[in-house]
Design an enzyme around this catalytic site. Structure first.
Site, PDB file in Angstrom:
ATOM      1  N   ASP A   1     -25.856  -0.061  -3.119  1.00 42.83           N
ATOM      2  CA  ASP A   1     -27.219   0.466  -3.172  1.00 42.83           C
ATOM      3  C   ASP A   1     -27.262   1.959  -2.865  1.00 42.83           C
ATOM      4  OD1 ASP A   1     -28.164  -2.022  -3.895  1.00 42.83           O
ATOM      5  OD2 ASP A   1     -29.008  -2.498  -1.927  1.00 42.83           O
TER       6      ASP A   1
ATOM      7  N   ASN B   1     -12.507   4.757  -2.281  1.00 39.73           N
ATOM      8  CA  ASN B   1     -11.698   3.562  -2.084  1.00 39.73           C
ATOM      9  C   ASN B   1     -12.424   2.773  -1.001  1.00 39.73           C
ATOM     10  OD1 ASN B   1      -9.925   1.551  -1.379  1.00 39.73           O
ATOM     11  ND2 ASN B   1      -8.106   2.852  -1.499  1.00 39.73           N
TER      12      ASN B   1
ATOM     13  N   HIS C   1     -15.549  -5.918  -1.712  1.00 38.76           N
ATOM     14  CA  HIS C   1     -15.880  -7.318  -1.975  1.00 38.76           C
ATOM     15  C   HIS C   1     -17.097  -7.799  -1.195  1.00 38.76           C
ATOM     16  CE1 HIS C   1     -11.747  -6.655  -3.096  1.00 38.76           C
ATOM     17  NE2 HIS C   1     -11.430  -6.513  -1.831  1.00 38.76           N
TER      18      HIS C   1
ATOM     19  N   TYR D   1       0.791  -1.232   0.000  1.00 37.02           N
ATOM     20  CA  TYR D   1       0.000   0.000   0.000  1.00 37.02           C
ATOM     21  C   TYR D   1       0.824   1.283   0.000  1.00 37.02           C
ATOM     22  CZ  TYR D   1      -3.661  -3.333   1.111  1.00 37.02           C
ATOM     23  OH  TYR D   1      -4.522  -4.394   1.067  1.00 37.02           O
TER      24      TYR D   1
ATOM     25  N   ARG E   1     -10.170 -10.771  -3.932  1.00 34.85           N
ATOM     26  CA  ARG E   1     -10.065  -9.321  -4.152  1.00 34.85           C
ATOM     27  C   ARG E   1     -10.456  -8.910  -5.568  1.00 34.85           C
ATOM     28  NH1 ARG E   1      -7.584  -7.131   0.349  1.00 34.85           N
ATOM     29  NH2 ARG E   1      -6.173  -8.559   1.433  1.00 34.85           N
TER      30      ARG E   1
ATOM     31  N   HIS F   1      -8.289   1.944  -6.012  1.00 34.04           N
ATOM     32  CA  HIS F   1      -7.563   1.002  -5.151  1.00 34.04           C
ATOM     33  C   HIS F   1      -6.073   1.283  -5.293  1.00 34.04           C
ATOM     34  CE1 HIS F   1     -11.105  -1.325  -4.229  1.00 34.04           C
ATOM     35  NE2 HIS F   1     -11.437  -1.226  -5.505  1.00 34.04           N
ATOM     36  N   LEU F   2      -5.381   1.290  -4.175  1.00 32.39           N
ATOM     37  CA  LEU F   2      -3.946   1.549  -4.182  1.00 32.39           C
ATOM     38  C   LEU F   2      -3.183   0.439  -4.890  1.00 32.39           C
ATOM     39  CD1 LEU F   2      -3.823   2.734  -0.498  1.00 32.39           C
ATOM     40  CD2 LEU F   2      -3.317   4.172  -2.469  1.00 32.39           C
ATOM     41  N   SER F   3      -3.548  -0.802  -4.599  1.00 35.50           N
ATOM     42  CA  SER F   3      -2.871  -1.946  -5.205  1.00 35.50           C
ATOM     43  C   SER F   3      -3.650  -2.421  -6.426  1.00 35.50           C
ATOM     44  CB  SER F   3      -2.741  -3.083  -4.190  1.00 35.50           C
ATOM     45  OG  SER F   3      -4.020  -3.618  -3.881  1.00 35.50           O
TER      46      SER F   3
END
Length: 153
Positions: free
Chosen positions: A90, A77, A83, A26, A114, A103-105
């Protein structure tokens, strides 16, 4: 000068630990640094930047609801809620505010669980794998999107 747009940045669980938590995945930059840098970028674009980090799903849902007719774009994020959270999905559908999932990764190069997102198919766009710079890319994309939407009206 009046701000042209308002962008809400939402960060999900464990992102308060950035800079300490698994820096090889991260990065070393803390969330407060990332948001400060994003704030400078927003100022240059005449954007009001609002931010919330929460480890609680309901607080993120509330922030999305509170953004209805108040914010022009959301950068989110969702972290682990990516997940699992039908509630966040909603909420985003209910307010119909365009958003980018960040997402950082590179989640697609990690564990199988993931790779599934409850948000990607309803997002304006998804940015992953660029570390903290992904937030900057998202703000640039949001700005371009909002300016184009104004022209198209």
């Amino acid at each position: 000068m009046t701000a042209k747009f308002t962008v809400l940045v939402l960060n999900g669980p464990n992102l308060n630990m950035l800079g300490k938590r698994e820096p090889t995945i991260y990065g070393n930059q803390g969330l407060s640094e990332i948001i400060a840098d994003l704030g400078l970028q927003a100022d240059q674009k005449n954007i009001v930047l609002k931010h919330l980090q929460s480890n609680a799903e309901h607080e993120l849902v509330d922030a999305i609801h509170n953004g209805y007719q108040q914010v022009d774009f959301i950068i989110i994020n969702p972290a682990a809620f990516t997940h699992t959270s039908v509630a966040i999905r909603d909420a985003l559908l209910s307010v119909a505010i365009p958003f980018i999932e960040v997402h950082l990764s590179n989640v697609h190069a990690r564990e199988a669980f993931r790779k599934h997102s409850y948000l990607s198919d309803i997002a304006t766009g998804v940015i992953c794998g660029f570390g903290a710079q992904g937030y900057s890319f998202a703000l640039d994309a949001a700005y371009t999107y909002l300016n184009k939407a104004q022209v198209d009206k």
